[in-house]
Design an enzyme around this catalytic site. Structure first.
Site, PDB file in Angstrom:
ATOM      1  N   ASN A   9       0.864  -1.184   0.000  1.00  0.00           N
ATOM      2  CA  ASN A   9       0.000   0.000   0.000  1.00  0.00           C
ATOM      3  C   ASN A   9       0.899   1.233   0.000  1.00  0.00           C
ATOM      4  O   ASN A   9       1.521   1.548   1.013  1.00  0.00           O
ATOM      5  CB  ASN A   9      -0.888  -0.031   1.253  1.00  0.00           C
ATOM      6  CG  ASN A   9      -1.739   1.218   1.384  1.00  0.00           C
ATOM      7  OD1 ASN A   9      -1.807   2.038   0.467  1.00  0.00           O
ATOM      8  ND2 ASN A   9      -2.398   1.363   2.521  1.00  0.00           N
ATOM      9  N   LYS A  11       0.022   4.191  -0.135  1.00  0.00           N
ATOM     10  CA  LYS A  11      -0.652   5.331   0.505  1.00  0.00           C
ATOM     11  C   LYS A  11      -0.501   6.575  -0.406  1.00  0.00           C
ATOM     12  O   LYS A  11      -0.510   6.424  -1.626  1.00  0.00           O
ATOM     13  CB  LYS A  11      -0.126   5.532   1.930  1.00  0.00           C
ATOM     14  CG  LYS A  11      -0.212   4.217   2.727  1.00  0.00           C
ATOM     15  CD  LYS A  11      -0.008   4.348   4.201  1.00  0.00           C
ATOM     16  CE  LYS A  11      -0.168   2.968   4.848  1.00  0.00           C
ATOM     17  NZ  LYS A  11      -0.085   2.995   6.295  1.00  0.00           N
ATOM     18  N   HIS A  96      -9.402   0.769   5.158  1.00  0.00           N
ATOM     19  CA  HIS A  96      -8.103   0.997   5.810  1.00  0.00           C
ATOM     20  C   HIS A  96      -8.326   1.953   6.985  1.00  0.00           C
ATOM     21  O   HIS A  96      -9.131   2.880   6.895  1.00  0.00           O
ATOM     22  CB  HIS A  96      -7.099   1.586   4.811  1.00  0.00           C
ATOM     23  CG  HIS A  96      -5.707   1.579   5.359  1.00  0.00           C
ATOM     24  ND1 HIS A  96      -5.288   2.508   6.280  1.00  0.00           N
ATOM     25  CD2 HIS A  96      -4.668   0.736   5.161  1.00  0.00           C
ATOM     26  CE1 HIS A  96      -4.029   2.239   6.622  1.00  0.00           C
ATOM     27  NE2 HIS A  96      -3.629   1.159   5.953  1.00  0.00           N
ATOM     28  N   GLU A  98      -6.753   4.370   7.993  1.00  0.00           N
ATOM     29  CA  GLU A  98      -6.549   5.794   7.678  1.00  0.00           C
ATOM     30  C   GLU A  98      -7.800   6.378   7.018  1.00  0.00           C
ATOM     31  O   GLU A  98      -8.100   7.565   7.189  1.00  0.00           O
ATOM     32  CB  GLU A  98      -5.297   5.950   6.799  1.00  0.00           C
ATOM     33  CG  GLU A  98      -4.035   5.748   7.639  1.00  0.00           C
ATOM     34  CD  GLU A  98      -2.854   5.165   6.907  1.00  0.00           C
ATOM     35  OE1 GLU A  98      -2.839   5.169   5.664  1.00  0.00           O
ATOM     36  OE2 GLU A  98      -1.932   4.676   7.596  1.00  0.00           O
ATOM     37  N   GLU A 166      -4.900  -5.218  10.738  1.00  0.00           N
ATOM     38  CA  GLU A 166      -3.877  -4.188  10.944  1.00  0.00           C
ATOM     39  C   GLU A 166      -4.143  -3.475  12.265  1.00  0.00           C
ATOM     40  O   GLU A 166      -4.989  -2.564  12.314  1.00  0.00           O
ATOM     41  CB  GLU A 166      -3.935  -3.155   9.823  1.00  0.00           C
ATOM     42  CG  GLU A 166      -3.660  -3.724   8.458  1.00  0.00           C
ATOM     43  CD  GLU A 166      -3.129  -2.660   7.512  1.00  0.00           C
ATOM     44  OE1 GLU A 166      -2.100  -2.908   6.894  1.00  0.00           O
ATOM     45  OE2 GLU A 166      -3.725  -1.567   7.437  1.00  0.00           O
ATOM     46  N   GLY A 172       2.823   2.153  10.719  1.00  0.00           N
ATOM     47  CA  GLY A 172       3.747   3.265  10.508  1.00  0.00           C
ATOM     48  C   GLY A 172       4.461   3.726  11.770  1.00  0.00           C
ATOM     49  O   GLY A 172       5.061   4.795  11.790  1.00  0.00           O
ATOM     50  N   SER A 212       3.856  -2.239  10.211  1.00  0.00           N
ATOM     51  CA  SER A 212       5.323  -2.225  10.343  1.00  0.00           C
ATOM     52  C   SER A 212       5.981  -3.542   9.933  1.00  0.00           C
ATOM     53  O   SER A 212       6.972  -3.970  10.542  1.00  0.00           O
ATOM     54  CB  SER A 212       5.733  -1.830  11.767  1.00  0.00           C
ATOM     55  OG  SER A 212       5.267  -0.525  12.063  1.00  0.00           O
TER      56      SER A 212
HETATM   57  O1  LIG Z   1      -1.634  -0.672   4.588  1.00  0.00           O
HETATM   58  C1  LIG Z   1      -0.567  -0.820   5.199  1.00  0.00           C
HETATM   59  C2  LIG Z   1      -0.475  -0.587   6.602  1.00  0.00           C
HETATM   60  O2  LIG Z   1      -1.149   0.553   6.994  1.00  0.00           O
HETATM   61  C3  LIG Z   1       0.863  -0.782   7.216  1.00  0.00           C
HETATM   62  O3  LIG Z   1       1.687   0.339   7.060  1.00  0.00           O
HETATM   63  P1  LIG Z   1       3.196   0.260   7.592  1.00  0.00           P
HETATM   64  O4  LIG Z   1       3.769  -1.016   6.997  1.00  0.00           O
HETATM   65  O5  LIG Z   1       3.850   1.481   7.095  1.00  0.00           O
HETATM   66  O6  LIG Z   1       3.102   0.138   9.076  1.00  0.00           O
END
Ligand SMILES: O=C[C@H](O)COP(=O)(O)O
Length: 248
Positions: A9, A11, A96, A98, A166, A172, A212
């Site tokens: 992803n 983002k 998600h 977010e 998640e 993150g 993460s």
């Molecule tokens: O969609 C992916 C997740 O939100 C994980 O993000 P991250 O690997 O940066 O923690």
């Protein structure tokens, strides 16, 4: 054994040049290696046309990061599942954390979007997970159960949706759930799904872990029972790291 799915992803990151380089790097690795995992990338909507153009006919799948519940209409800034399908996407992320936070999406919204995705011929990757406060209060399983029940669309089968667990506090942040934390939640979700579909969904309905994930912890996390792949954020932006997560 079922193949794991490693989905990246991006983002709100990337550019034309970035997409070309990252996708090019993944495609050359996929061409030169046989892998035990399937890879997918989920770029921002504005890069989807470019990325699906590069990946057409290859083993690299593409997903959107969101879709609207309606097929068309006066919804400025939104993208329909039909258009994602038309562009060549196979997946779309729904729910998600977010989007649940930034755009106030409820599980009912996520269900409607996931339903639209299935109707358009896409596989929704439905995201669920508890906040840090909910975990500290001991509500993790309750929250996860409610999100699964309320987000799964009526059209869902064990093969046309993917779930992604998640924990919000691990996204993150560099904090990763321990293998025991992940096992507890994934085994719990598997039990819920088996009862929901009245069949053993093991190996069919994929449950990804996200939060993460990076090369140094991928083997341990992907080795946990009922972890059928990973949804990767930050580490999916570097081709070497993303590749290393799926190829161990
Ligand atoms: O969609 C992916 C997740 O939100 C994980 O993000 P991250 O690997 O940066 O923690």
């Amino acid at each position: 054994m079922a193949r794991k799915l490693i989905a990246g992803n991006w983002k709100m990151n990337g550019s034309l040049a970035f997409a070309s380089e990252l996708v090019g790097g993944l495609l050359s690795r996929l061409e030169q290696n046989s892998t035990a995992a399937d890879f997918a990338v989920c770029p921002p909507a504005a890069l989807l046309g470019q990325v699906t153009g590069l990946t057409k006919g290859t083993a690299l799948a593409v997903g959107g990061q969101d879709c609207h519940a309606n097929t068309s209409g006066a919804h400025t800034g939104d993208t329909s599942a039909e258009l994602l399908k038309d562009l060549g996407c196979q997946y779309v992320l729904t729910g998600h954390s977010e989007r649940r936070t930034d755009h106030g999406e409820s599980s009912a919204d996520v269900k409607a979007k996931s339903s639209a995705a299935i109707k358009a011929g896409l596989i929704p990757i439905i995201c669920i997970g508890e906040t840090e406060g909910q975990r500290v209060s001991g509500d993790t399983l309750k929250v996860v159960e409610q999100q699964v029940r309320e987000s799964l669309p009526d059209e869902a089968t064990s093969v046309n949706v993917v779930l992604a667990y998640e924990p919000v506090w691990a996204i993150g942040t560099g904090k990763t759930a321990t293998p025991d934390d992940v096992a507890e939640v994934h085994n719990f979700i598997r039990g819920l799904l088996d009862r929901h579909f009245d069949e053993a969904t093991d190996g069919k309905l994929k449950i990804l872990y996200g939060g993460s994930v990076k090369p140094s912890n991928a083997a341990e996390l992907l080795g946990v029972s009922n972890v059928d792949g990973a949804l990767v954020g930050g580490a999916s932006l570097k081709v070497e790291d993303f590749w290393a997560i799926g190829v161990r």
